[in-house]
Design an enzyme around this catalytic site. Structure first.
Site, PDB file in Angstrom:
ATOM      1  N   HIS A 357       1.025  -1.419   0.002  1.00  0.00           N
ATOM      2  CA  HIS A 357      -0.100  -0.046  -0.110  1.00  0.00           C
ATOM      3  C   HIS A 357       0.901   1.387   0.100  1.00  0.00           C
ATOM      4  O   HIS A 357       0.520   2.188  -0.590  1.00  0.00           O
ATOM      5  CB  HIS A 357      -1.063   0.045   1.320  1.00  0.00           C
ATOM      6  CG  HIS A 357      -2.081  -1.075   0.971  1.00  0.00           C
ATOM      7  ND1 HIS A 357      -2.705  -1.478   2.087  1.00  0.00           N
ATOM      8  CD2 HIS A 357      -2.367  -1.710  -0.113  1.00  0.00           C
ATOM      9  CE1 HIS A 357      -3.731  -2.608   1.634  1.00  0.00           C
ATOM     10  NE2 HIS A 357      -3.449  -2.373   0.549  1.00  0.00           N
ATOM     11  N   CYS A 670       0.457  -4.133 -25.657  1.00  0.00           N
ATOM     12  CA  CYS A 670       0.389  -3.675 -24.349  1.00  0.00           C
ATOM     13  C   CYS A 670       1.387  -3.992 -23.294  1.00  0.00           C
ATOM     14  O   CYS A 670       1.254  -3.740 -21.948  1.00  0.00           O
ATOM     15  CB  CYS A 670      -1.129  -3.789 -23.731  1.00  0.00           C
ATOM     16  SG  CYS A 670      -1.690  -5.338 -23.338  1.00  0.00           S
TER      17      CYS A 670
HETATM   18  C1  PEP Z   1       1.600  -8.822 -20.281  1.00  0.00           C
HETATM   19  O1  PEP Z   1       1.634  -9.908 -20.028  1.00  0.00           O
HETATM   20  O2  PEP Z   1       2.335  -8.444 -21.099  1.00  0.00           O
HETATM   21  C2  PEP Z   1       0.470  -7.882 -19.803  1.00  0.00           C
HETATM   22  C3  PEP Z   1       0.524  -6.719 -20.221  1.00  0.00           C
HETATM   23  O3  PEP Z   1      -0.024  -8.322 -18.515  1.00  0.00           O
HETATM   24  P1  PEP Z   1       0.598  -8.345 -16.999  1.00  0.00           P
HETATM   25  O4  PEP Z   1       1.872  -7.497 -17.111  1.00  0.00           O
HETATM   26  O5  PEP Z   1      -0.427  -7.620 -16.274  1.00  0.00           O
HETATM   27  O6  PEP Z   1       0.634  -9.608 -16.871  1.00  0.00           O
END
Ligand code: PEP
Ligand code: MG
Length: 743
Positions: A357, A670
C-alpha cells in the site's frame, strides 16, 4: 507478581552479571525449571551465554553460538519460540560440553525481540521429558519482553554492538535494493519513527492500563477519520487503503490480544508491542504478499498507539528538512501521508514490495521508492545526504561531491526531457510519412486515469482490473465494482478504455480466494482459468462492467487465453450478462468490443478459428516472452537474457499481425515492450499500429514516432528479419542514429 519482582531487580543498581543472575534464578524458580539461561546477541551474529541458573557457571561468557547454530541459534534465526520434550533428538541440537547440559532433556526457549529484531534468547530446561504448555511459553515471552527493553536500552551489551557497521561510518556507501517506484531524488535522511522506547513495561494498575489503551485507540481512530476527511484524498484506492487500516483499529481479535497482555501485568504500551510481536512472529515468515502488507498496516497502527501512549508527538514537522528522504523498516500508507508532501523527496525501505500500500500511495505522490534495501536503518544516520535512485534500484549514502553533481545533472536533464515531452503533448503521434499511430496508456488505479489528460493518450489500452481487488480485504460486490468502472469511464470522458477481466492467481493473490499453492504459479490456476472455473466471480465482474458502462461503449478483454474454447466460454458468460441486463430493461453498451490478450504462444496456431470471434487482440509481451522462452519474467538472473528484439519474438508477432489484418481484427501491444522507444520502433516496423504503455513512456515513444519514416524502417526490419538469428537491438540503434530517429 513475577513481573513486578523482575522490574525491581532490574531497577536495583548492580553489575550486569548480578542483575541477570538474579533474573535467571527468579525465572527458574517461578517456572519450576532446573535451568534458566539468557543468551544475548553480540557483534558478528554471535549469541553469548550471559547468565545461567543450572548450567555450569564457568560457561558464562564462554559459550558462544552462531545465529542458526544449535537450538538457541535456531530460535534466534527464526525469531520464534520452541518447546521440546526431547531436545537432544532434535536435528538442530548442538552439544556444548562446557555447559554440562547433557542431562537436561526438555527445553523451552523464546526469542528476546525488540521491534522485530532478535536481541537474544531466553531458555528454560528440565531433566524430565516434559512438554512446556502454551501458557508457560507465553510467560517466557512476557519475561523476554521485559528483558528486551533493558537490552535495547543498552544495559547489557553496548548499543554499538547491536548495529552493523560499514567500515568507517562516514564513507560513501551504496546499498542495492529493488525498485518500488521509479525516479531519482536527492535529500537528507529522516529516520522514520526512531525507535519508540517503552520506559514502563510493568503495570501498576491493570484497570488503569486498560483505560489508557482504550483512550489511545479512540485517539488513533479519530486521526484516521481526519485523514479520511482530508480534502486531497480524492483517489478511491487511497480511501480504501485507509479504510482497511481503520478495520484493524476495530478488530476484536487483535484488541483482545492486547487486553490479555495487559491482564498478564504489562502496561498498555508493552501490551500493544507484545500483541504486535506475536502477530509478527506468526505472520512474518509468510511469503504471501497480502499477509505481509497487512503486517505493515498493523505495524503502522502499533506505532501510532505507542506514540500516543508514550506521550510523544506524532511526526514533528518543524524538525523535518526541506528535502526529506524517509528511511524506514517498513511503513503503512497512513504513515507516509503524515509527512509534508511538499518536502518529501523519496523513500527507502528495508522491506516492502511493489504492490504494498505504501508503494501504491508513493506512486500516486510521484516519489521514488527503493525497497528491500538491507539494514538501511542501522547504516544510515539522520541527516545523512542520500540519493534514492529508483530507476537503478539503489541508494547512495553520503555520496561524493562528483556523484551529487552528476545526479543533479541527471535530475535536471530528466526535468528538461519531461518538459520537451510535455511540449509534444498536443501534437499527434504521426510518423514523418503521415501514418497515425494509436498511442494508449495502461492503468490500474483510478488515480492513474488522470494521466490521460497530462499525456493526451488516445485511450486506455489496458485497464488492469485486479489491482483494486488486491488492496481490499474482501471481494468487492457488484455495485462497488460498477461504481469504480463507471468512474473510470467518466474520467476517460469518451476516450476508449479496454477493461481486462481479473488476472489473478500466480503471484497476485487475493486474500479471499485463498492461497492457491501452485508449484508453478505463472503457469498455474490463474486469470481466465479461475474465471471459467468460478463463473459467478467472472459473471459478477462482467455484470459490473455492463452496469458501469450504463449504455456507453464497452471494451472487454480476457487474459491468458490459451485455447479458443476458453474465449468462447468467456464470451458466453458475457452474453448471459448482456441478456440479463436487457431482460431487466437496463442500459446495455451501445457498442461492445471483445478481445483477448495474446500471451500464450499456443494461440498463434489457433488464429484461424479465434479471429472470427474477436474484435481485437492485445499482445501481452511480458507473459508472451516468458512462455516463449520458458524464462520466468520475475527472475532477476534471467532478466535481459532473452532479448525482446530477437527474431523469434518479432517473427511470431509479425505472423499474428499478418493474420489479423485480412480478418479485420485490430492488433495492439500492451506489454512493457511497447513503452521502450527502440522496441516500439521494431513493433511499428512489423505492422503494429496501436501501442499501450505506462503514462511516462508516452512522451518518449511519441518523440520517436514523430521522427520516423515508417516506409524506410519497414524495409530495413523486413530484410533484417530474413537474416540469420541475431537480435536486432544493435542494428536498430545504428539505424536510428543514421536516420535521426529519437530513441
Ligand atoms: C503482459 O503480460 O504483457 C501484460 C500486459 O499483462 P501483465 O503484465 O499484467 O501480466
Ligand atoms: Mg500478462
Amino acid at each position: 507478581m513475577l513481573l513486578k519482582r523482575l522490574r525491581d531487580t532490574m531497577a536495583r543498581a548492580g553489575s550486569v552479571e548480578e542483575t541477570l543472575g538474579e533474573v535467571v534464578r527468579m525465572v527458574a524458580n517461578e517456572m519450576v525449571a532446573e535451568v534458566c539461561s539468557i543468551y544475548l546477541l553480540r557483534a558478528g551474529e554471535v549469541l553469548e551465554l550471559f547468565a545461567t541458573q543450572g548450567l555450569n557457571p564457568d560457561a558464562v561468557h564462554r559459550t558462544r553460538l552462531r545465529v542458526g547454530e544449535g537450538l538457541v541459534g535456531d530460535i534466534a534465526a527464526h525469531g520464534r519460540a520452541l518447546a521440546l520434550d526431547d531436545a537432544q533428538s532434535h536435528p538442530q541440537f548442538a552439544y556444548r560440553p562446557e555447559t554440562g547440559e547433557e542431562i537436561y532433556h526438555s527445553l523451552a526457549g523464546v526469542p528476546i525481540l525488540r521491534a522485530g529484531r532478535v536481541l537474544g534468547v531466553l531458555v528454560v530446561q528440565n531433566r524430565t521429558r516434559r512438554l512446556y504448555d502454551e501458557e508457560e511459553v507465553e510467560t517466557l515471552q512476557t519475561i523476554a519482553m521485559v528483558l528486551a527493553e533493558m537490552a535495547a536500552a543498552g544495559h547489557f551489551v553496548s548499543p554499538n554492538e547491536q548495529q552493523q557497521v560499514d567500515g568507517l561510518g562516514l564513507l560513501p556507501l551504496r546499498i542495492d535494493g529493488v525498485q518500488l517506484t521509479p525516479g531519482v531524488a536527492i535529500g537528507r535522511a529522516v529516520l522514520h519513527e526512531p525507535r519508540i522506547m517503552i520506559q514502563r513495561v510493568v503495570a501498576e494498575d491493570v484497570d488503569q492500563e486498560k483505560v489508557r489503551f482504550q483512550e489511545a485507540l479512540a485517539g488513533v481512530r479519530d486521526d484516521v477519520d481526519r485523514m479520511l476527511e482530508a480534502t486531497d484524498m480524492q483517489s478511491g484506492e487511497q480511501r480504501e487503503i485507509l479504510e482497511t487500516f481503520r478495520m484493524f483499529v476495530d478488530d476484536r481479535g487483535w484488541r483482545d490480544r492486547v487486553r490479555e497482555a495487559i491482564d498478564s501485568g504489562l502496561t498498555a504500551e508493552a501490551g500493544v508491542q507484545r500483541a504486535f510481536d506475536d502477530v509478527r512472529t506468526r505472520m512474518g515468515q509468510s511469503t504471501d504478499p497480502y499477509i505481509r502488507e497487512r503486517l505493515s498496516d498493523l505495524q503502522d497502527l502499533t506505532n501510532r498507539l505507542l506514540l500516543r501512549l508514550t506521550g510523544r508527538a506524532t511526526t514533528d514537522a518543524s524538525a523535518q528538512p526541506d528535502d526529506m528522504i524517509v528511511i524506514a523498516r517498513d511503513m503503512g500508507p497512513a504513515e507516509l501521508l503524515d509527512y509534508d508532501r511538499a518536502r518529501l523527496r523519496g523513500l527507502v525501505l528495508e522491506e516492502g514490495s511493489a504492490l504494498s500500500h505504501v508503494a501504491i500511495v508513493a506512486r500516486a505522490l510521484d516519489i521514488p521508492v527503493v525497497g528491500r534495501a538491507p539494514d538501511v536503518l542501522s547504516r544510515i544516520e539522520a541527516g545523512d545526504a542520500i540519493i534514492v535512485d529508483g530507476d537503478n534500484a539503489q541508494v547512495m549514502v553520503r555520496p561524493a561531491e562528483d556523484v551529487v553533481q552528476s545526479i543533479h545533472e541527471a535530475i535536471a536533464a530528466r526535468a528538461a526531457r519531461l518538459q520537451r515531452y510535455a511540449a509534444l503533448r498536443d501534437l499527434p503521434p504521426v510518423t514523418r510519412n503521415q501514418v497515425r499511430i494509436s498511442l494508449n496508456m495502461n492503468a490500474g488505479l483510478l488515480i492513474d486515469v488522470q494521466h490521460l489528460d497530462d499525456t493526451a493518450a488516445d485511450g486506455i489500452g489496458l485497464y488492469r482490473t485486479e489491482i483494486p481487488f488486491m488492496v481490499r480485504s474482501e471481494f468487492p460486490d457488484v455495485d462497488s465494482q460498477a461504481w469504480l468502472y463507471s468512474r473510470v469511464l467518466d474520467m476517460a470522458d469518451g476516450r476508449p478504455v479496454t477493461f481486462r477481466t481479473l488476472d489473478v492467481g500466480g503471484d497476485k493473490v487475493l486474500p479471499y480466494v485463498g492461497s492457491l499453492g501452485d508449484d508453478n504459479p505463472a503457469m498455474g490456476w490463474r486469470a481466465i482459468r479461475i474465471g471459467l472455473d468460478r463463473p459467478a466471480m467472472l459473471r459478477g465482474q462482467l455484470r459490473a462492467l455492463i452496469q458501469g458502462a450504463n449504455g456507453r461503449p464497452l471494451s472487454v478483454m480476457f487474459p491468458m487465453i490459451a485455447d479458443v474454447g476458453e474465449l468462447k466460454g468467456a464470451r458466453a458468460l458475457l452474453e448471459l450478462e448482456m441478456e440479463r441486463a436487457r431482460r431487466r430493461g437496463q442500459a446495455v453498451p451501445e457498442r461492445l468490443r471483445v478481445g483477448v490478450m495474446f500471451e500464450v504462444p499456443a494461440l498463434a496456431w489457433q488464429l484461424d478459428s479465434l479471429l472470427p470471434h474477436v474484435d481485437f487482440v492485445s499482445i501481452g509481451t511480458n507473459d508472451l516472452l516468458q512462455f516463449l522462452y520458458a524464462a520466468d519474467r520475475g527472475n532477476s538472473r534471467l532478466a535481459g537474457r532473452y532479448d525482446s528484439l530477437s527474431p523469434a519474438l518479432l517473427r511470431l508477432l509479425h505472423f499474428v499481425v499478418e493474420k489479423a489484418r485480412p480478418a479485420g481484427v485490430d492488433v495492439s501491444v500492451c506489454g512493457e515492450m511497447a513503452g521502450r522507444p527502440v522496441e516500439a520502433l521494431a513493433l511499428l516496423a512489423i505492422g503494429v499500429r496501436s501501442l499501450s504503455m505506462s503514462p511516462g513512456s508516452i512522451g518518449p515513444v511519441k518523440a520517436m514516432i514523430r521522427s520516423l519514416d515508417l516506409d524506410e524502417v519497414t524495409d530495413f526490419v523486413g530484410s533484417a528479419l530474413a537474416q540469420p538469428d541475431q537480435p536486432l537491438r544493435e542494428t536498430l540503434r545504428l539505424f536510428a542514429a543514421d536516420h535521426a530517429i529519437e530513441i
